[in-house]
Enzyme design. Structure first.
Site, PDB file in Angstrom:
ATOM      1  CG  ASP A 143      -8.149  -2.331   8.373  1.00 15.22           C
ATOM      2  OD1 ASP A 143      -8.923  -2.703   7.465  1.00 15.22           O
ATOM      3  OD2 ASP A 143      -8.375  -1.350   9.093  1.00 15.22           O
ATOM      4  CG  ASN A 196     -10.494   5.714  17.866  1.00 16.64           C
ATOM      5  OD1 ASN A 196     -10.471   5.748  16.650  1.00 16.64           O
ATOM      6  ND2 ASN A 196     -10.123   4.651  18.558  1.00 16.64           N
ATOM      7  CG  HIS A 214      -9.539   3.846  13.953  1.00 16.46           C
ATOM      8  ND1 HIS A 214     -10.058   2.817  14.719  1.00 16.46           N
ATOM      9  CD2 HIS A 214     -10.397   3.962  12.915  1.00 16.46           C
ATOM     10  CE1 HIS A 214     -11.144   2.352  14.164  1.00 16.46           C
ATOM     11  NE2 HIS A 214     -11.382   3.026  13.071  1.00 16.46           N
ATOM     12  CD  GLU A 274      -7.995   1.476  17.404  1.00 17.52           C
ATOM     13  OE1 GLU A 274      -8.418   2.640  17.246  1.00 17.52           O
ATOM     14  OE2 GLU A 274      -8.740   0.484  17.368  1.00 17.52           O
TER      15      GLU A 274
HETATM   16  P1  PGA Z   1     -17.186   2.989   9.428  1.00 17.42           P
HETATM   17  O1  PGA Z   1     -15.738   2.804  10.020  1.00 17.42           O
HETATM   18  O2  PGA Z   1     -17.019   3.273   7.986  1.00 17.42           O
HETATM   19  O3  PGA Z   1     -17.866   1.670   9.668  1.00 17.42           O
HETATM   20  O4  PGA Z   1     -17.793   4.126  10.182  1.00 17.42           O
HETATM   21  C1  PGA Z   1     -14.737   3.710   9.688  1.00 17.42           C
HETATM   22  C2  PGA Z   1     -13.507   3.390  10.466  1.00 17.42           C
HETATM   23  O5  PGA Z   1     -13.623   2.907  11.607  1.00 17.42           O
HETATM   24  O6  PGA Z   1     -12.415   3.619   9.935  1.00 17.42           O
END
Ligand code: PGA
Length: 243
Positions: free
Chosen positions: A67, A136, A138, A143
């Site tokens: 992304d 959450n 995702h 999302e």
């Molecule tokens: P993080 O993010 O590795 O910074 O915890 C993971 C994500 O949001 O997919």
């Protein structure tokens, strides 16, 4: 899904980097799916180290990132293109043109999404996709509520995701409201997936991934239906797991 239990962040990073290196050594033209955020930083450090030791070459490797924020160009320190260049690409022998991150600066974002899919197709798909998981649920920036039948698309970021990522920006207002992300179907089309989970704050998400239903409300749950997923989770992340 196969669970690989590791002790801590260091071991998670070591084990994940080993999977990546094995894939790169095994295939003539490996295609990796890569992630950003805090979770994979240790993996990238390991890959750089292994490259420096001469144990692996990425000269024939291609990469596709999950992304990118809309509206940040590659020179912006908060863009994922910048992150990838800084944390991995500029330290290994991968040709720049083999590294792909969606371009969130394109005028026609829909066209950019279609082209990204096309590029993945031209490379015969992703051999190994590395994923983190959001609080959450995702994956990428898909999302809760995202259809499980999506390809690369433009998303509105959840407020909770913007808050979670505000730590990298000067203020919450600066966190973009949109992003381009590989869709759930794009991710699910990868031949193999490794999902990295570290720390107590991810324990609930891991529990839901393992024990909850497959639902759009928790996008990572779709991984339960993928034939080749390894979850590499440290002790703190597993703290809510039933024995
Ligand atoms: P993080 O993010 O590795 O910074 O915890 C993971 C994500 O949001 O997919």
């Amino acid at each position: 899904m196969e669970m690989i239990e590791v002790e801590d962040y260091q071991e998670m990073s070591r084990v994940a980097s080993q999977f990546i290196i094995e894939k790169v050594q095994l295939l003539d033209n490996p295609v990796l799916g890569l992630a950003t955020g805090s979770t994979p930083e240790g993996v990238y450090k390991q890959l750089i180290e292994k490259r420096k030791q001469g144990n692996v070459s990425f000269a024939n490797t291609s990469t596709f990132n999950l992304d990118e924020y809309v509206g940040l160009d590659g020179d912006d320190p908060n863009s994922y293109r910048y992150y990838m260049n800084e944390k991995l690409f500029s330290h290994i022998d991968i040709p720049g043109e083999n590294t792909r991150v969606p371009n969130g600066m394109k005028k026609d974002l829909e066209q950019e999404c279609g082209q990204y899919e096309q590029l993945i197709k031209e490379k015969q798909g992703i051999d190994l996709q590395m994923l983190g998981i959001g609080l959450n649920g995702h994956i990428g920036f898909n999302e809760p509520g995202t259809s499980l039948q999506t390809r690369t698309h433009v998303v509105e970021l959840a407020q909770s995701t913007r808050k979670a990522n505000a730590r990298f920006f000067d203020s919450l207002e600066e966190v973009p409201e949109q992003a381009i992300t590989m869709g759930i179907e794009t991710i699910m089309a990868s031949r193999e997936i490794i999902l990295l989970v570290s720390g107590e704050r991810k324990a609930e998400a891991l529990d839901r991934l393992l024990n909850g239903p497959v639902t759009e409300d928790f996008p990572a749950s779709i991984l339960q239906t993928h034939p080749n997923v390894k979850i590499i989770a440290d002790r703190a992340a597993r703290s809510l797991m039933k024995k």
